[in-house]
Enzyme design. Structure first.
Site, PDB file in Angstrom:
ATOM      1  N   TYR A 236     -85.759  -8.476  19.903  1.00  0.00           N
ATOM      2  CA  TYR A 236     -84.439  -8.073  19.443  1.00  0.00           C
ATOM      3  C   TYR A 236     -83.382  -9.135  19.749  1.00  0.00           C
ATOM      4  CZ  TYR A 236     -80.959  -4.877  17.663  1.00  0.00           C
ATOM      5  OH  TYR A 236     -79.974  -4.318  16.891  1.00  0.00           O
ATOM      6  N   VAL A 275     -83.373   7.283  18.706  1.00  0.00           N
ATOM      7  CA  VAL A 275     -84.340   7.386  17.618  1.00  0.00           C
ATOM      8  C   VAL A 275     -83.571   7.456  16.305  1.00  0.00           C
ATOM      9  CG1 VAL A 275     -86.283   8.679  16.677  1.00  0.00           C
ATOM     10  CG2 VAL A 275     -85.877   8.672  19.147  1.00  0.00           C
TER      11      VAL A 275
END
Length: 405
Positions: A236, A275
């Site tokens: 990331y 999520v």
């Protein structure tokens, strides 16, 4: 029709309209429970408004501050014979309940990267929203961007930089622990990821809105980012996506200088891992989220998207003491940090200790992977106890939405 979940990879290919509406109602209730304030934004534009943090922004603005909202997104409507995307049903539910609460709500379905979307937004602000907006939320997470003007299509890459990255991950189809390897991004892929996920489009939006005179004095803008920890950095923050987020930071500083001349400002808000459809696509994230959810829940620190956005609005962007967030709530890059609880040493130390212990056999025991799977299904309207998934449900849901062709 009767709709059950069908999961393929990191996507659920079916959606449930009623389940999506119940999700939205749950977020509205969570916002209302914290009270409605009248000292925040009044007219809000949310770019990328149909799911995740964008949807939570719209709900917080409307039901936490009584704001009129205009949402832009790119979703597929349902028909009588086929379900639409979850974002379509989320937006329909938001519109229905915002209007029931007496709030202005309008949506535009089309390519938010396009000049046509900007022109339509400006027209609506002028004709229906009193001429100006005081908050612009930029929450686009797209793998593809069609450049305005040339029509050239660029794609982002979820890849490391420099060398192949190998790490423990979950095969979410089989619920097993695997070793996942990802090849490094090429120079072109890095450049394209910056073009898609960096700050260029955010700046084009502010350029257009400012040029049209539809930004109120004191108007603010916020875009979302994620930094994470060394567990996720290779894929990331130190990867192609991280380069795009650095570009977003630079853009924020330019936009902040511009908006500050009129008493406003622009910030990147760094949020916690949750999520979403976006995070499910990033290798390693499902395992990391499963671990950090378990640890944060045990410590009473867990937040979902709506709790994060509520805290962003109430404690950072629109503090009740009237002070700007810059007083004590930003980092050295002028970013609003809402990942502060996730990055606490006790949380991260527990994650690092847990990471090497997780196996296929103890995955459900050591982590909150069951919670991850439940949250993932909820994104598409499934996994709710208050919905009968064997009952017939209408899929052609219409609402107050302009379709861009």
């Amino acid at each position: 029709m009767i709709i059950h979940p069908k999961v393929r990879g990191f996507i659920c290919t079916t959606t449930h309209p009623l389940g999506c509406e119940r999700n939205v109602l749950e977020q509205i209730a969570a916002t209302r429970a914290r009270g409605v304030r009248n000292d925040g934004p009044k007219k809000v534009l949310v770019i990328g408004a149909s799911s995740g943090y964008g949807l939570a922004s719209r709900i917080t603005a409307a039901f936490g501050f009584g704001a009129d909202t205009l949402g832009v997104f790119f979703e597929k409507p349902g028909t009588a014979s086929k379900a639409g995307t979850a974002g379509w049903y989320n937006s329909a539910a938001f519109d229905k309940h915002a209007k029931a609460a007496g709030l202005y709500s309008k949506s535009i379905n089309g390519d938010a990267f396009s000049d046509a979307a900007r022109a339509q937004v400006i027209e609506l602000i002028k004709t229906e929203m009193g001429g100006q907006v005081d908050l612009v939320v930029y929450s686009l997470a797209s793998p593809v961007r069609k450049l305005p003007g040339s029509g050239e299509v660029k794609r982002s890459a979820l890849k490391p930089i420099g060398q192949t990255y190998t790490a423990t991950a979950i095969d979410t189809n089989k619920d097993t622990i695997i070793q996942a390897s990802i090849e490094p991004a090429s120079a072109q892929e890095i450049e394209d990821t910056i073009t898609v996920m960096g700050g260029q489009d955010w700046e084009l939006w502010i350029d257009a809105l400012e040029g049209a005179g539809v930004l109120a004095d004191g108007a603010r803008s916020v875009a979302f980012s994620y930094i994470g920890t060394e567990i996720t950095w290779p894929i990331y923050w130190h990867g192609a996506l991280g380069k795009a987020k650095v570009d977003l930071d630079r853009t924020a500083q330019r936009l902040n200088a511009r908006l500050a001349k009129h008493g406003g400002g622009a910030n990147v808000a760094v949020l916690k891992s949750v999520v979403t459809q976006a995070s499910a696509a990033i290798p390693v994230m499902p395992l990391y989220i499963s671990m950090v959810y378990k640890i944060m829940k045990e410590k009473g620190l867990h937040e979902g998207t709506i709790e994060q956005l509520d805290r962003l609005f109430r404690e950072r962007l629109y503090r009740q003491d009237g002070q700007p967030a810059e007083v004590d709530e930003v980092d050295e890059q002028n970013r609003l940090r809402l990942d502060d609880w996730e990055l606490r040493d006790d949380v991260q130390d527990a994650c690092k200790a847990l990471w090497p212990q997780v196996t296929t056999e103890n995955l459900f025991e050591l982590t909150d992977y069951a919670g991850y799977k439940h949250e993932f299904l909820k994104l598409f309207g499934f996994g709710r106890t208050d919905v009968d998934y064997d009952a017939d449900v209408a899929t052609d849901v219409a609402f107050d939405c302009i379709e861009l062709v």
